[in-house]
Scaffold this active site. Structure first.
Site, PDB file in Angstrom:
ATOM      1  N   ASP A  31      -1.825   4.837   0.672  1.00  0.00           N
ATOM      2  CA  ASP A  31      -2.204   3.494   0.244  1.00  0.00           C
ATOM      3  C   ASP A  31      -1.550   2.477   1.192  1.00  0.00           C
ATOM      4  OD1 ASP A  31      -3.334   1.591  -1.440  1.00  0.00           O
ATOM      5  OD2 ASP A  31      -1.679   1.643  -2.893  1.00  0.00           O
ATOM      6  N   SER A  59       2.068   4.926  -1.584  1.00  0.00           N
ATOM      7  CA  SER A  59       2.285   3.821  -0.654  1.00  0.00           C
ATOM      8  C   SER A  59       3.446   4.185   0.280  1.00  0.00           C
ATOM      9  CB  SER A  59       2.641   2.562  -1.440  1.00  0.00           C
ATOM     10  OG  SER A  59       3.877   2.779  -2.121  1.00  0.00           O
TER      11      SER A  59
END
Ligand SMILES: [Zn+2]
Length: 349
Positions: A83, A50
């Site tokens: 992500d 992420s």
């Protein structure tokens, strides 16, 4: 094997009728745990980071750890995925770094909190696809908004606030040309997904099946799909943790999703719980220890165990040797000459 395209992994998963776990990482031990689990179960795998992970580990560390993983496990197809990219710029920076796929989460505005309009979502996702495909990079889009917050990203609230509308899913897939589509069916990010074992009133598997019927060839993605198993919660709490009782997405529901077009299953919380439980256990049982390896080794082993179990449950186990990696340059050619389709097949209602 070099890092491979997520598009190839998901196309192969569709052929084989299985799902591929996409496991989040922030550090070396988590990457090692996933790669060992993949080796143990002979699984292709997606490793994802992420924005929070990129900031925590720093891009270069992450990327070179991933290159090491690909080099050390030549028999395992492994993709490196961004992500929840929050903007065009975030996706471009990931592609420049060497990620082999990106998620453009245009369901939220760039603040990562406020739901965006459908038109905003289409526009930014299409822009990312137009940049990514000529470079051989696959793109995941999201339609509908997930519940909860993870790594500072998310609209919060219940997963039922903005579930995916099937007609919008069709229009979104047609207008953006994404390789895979994350849908909101009631799941949330984080550990606290459901306050009881989820049934059809909170986890909309019927909606997922409806979307799959309209878009039978589109790779669907389930986010927030940790199962938050009781035994992992119990270990954390047994050794001084204070988790409130919670329920995740039952594995059998994920398996039902996989039968209905789900090809990528995002798992983060289960790994976090496994790591934290193992570390707490060492701290409580042997408080005299202070070498980080004394608790990071069992932490890594605990994560490997839950990841290997998920790989088996999702069906990707045993499939690592099914295919050879297509180079990213050839993936780019495939998008250009149309052998890699970006036009979804749409079925009538
Ligand atoms: Zn997510």
């Amino acid at each position: 094997m070099p890092l491979v395209s997520t598009r190839q992994l998901l196309d192969e998963a569709a052929k084989g009728g299985y799902g591929v776990g996409a496991f989040n990482v922030n550090n070396m031990e988590q990457i090692q745990a996933i790669m060992e689990a993949a080796k143990e179960t002979n699984s292709p795998v997606i490793i994802q980071a992420s924005r929070g992970a990129r900031a925590y580990a720093q891009d270069k560390y992450l990327y070179h750890l991933m290159l090491a993983a690909a080099e050390l496990y030549p028999e395992i197809p492994v993709a490196m995925h961004l992500d929840h990219g929050n903007s065009y710029e975030t996706c471009v920076s990931a592609i420049e770094l060497g990620f082999t796929s990106v998620m453009m989460d245009g369901s939220l505005k760039p603040d990562g909190k406020t739901p965006a309009t459908f038109e905003e979502n289409v526009a930014v996702t299409k822009k990312v696809v137009d940049y990514a495909h000529p470079r051989g990079i696959a793109v995941e889009g999201e339609i509908g908004v997930l519940g909860g917050v993870e790594d500072g990203h998310g609209a919060g609230g219940s997963g039922l606030d903005h579930v995916t509308d099937p007609d919008q899913a069709v229009e979104f897939a047609e207008r953006t040309g994404v390789d895979s589509l994350a849908i909101a069916i009631g799941t949330s990010h984080g550990a606290y997904k459901f306050t009881k074992k989820p049934d059809g009133s909170v986890l909309k598997m019927d909606l997922l099946i409806k979307i799959h019927h309209r878009l039978p060839k589109t790779h669907l993605v389930m986010h927030g799909s940790s199962s938050v198993p009781q035994d992992l919660q119990d270990i954390v709490n047994k050794f001084g943790g204070k988790l409130k009782q919670t329920w995740g997405v039952p594995v059998e529901e994920i398996q039902l999703g996989i039968k209905n077009g789900v090809r990528k299953v995002n798992v983060d919380t289960d790994s976090r719980l496994a790591i934290t439980g193992a570390i707490r256990k060492v701290f409580v049982e042997t408080p005299e220890k202070f070498d980080p390896r004394d608790y990071l080794k069992p932490a890594r082993a605990a994560m490997q165990k839950v990841v290997a179990l998920r790989m088996t449950q999702f069906g990707q186990a045993g499939h690592a040797g099914d295919y050879k990696a297509i180079s990213i340059a050839d993936i780019a050619k495939g998008y250009k000459d149309g052998t890699l389709s970006t036009k979804p097949e749409v079925a009538k209602k």
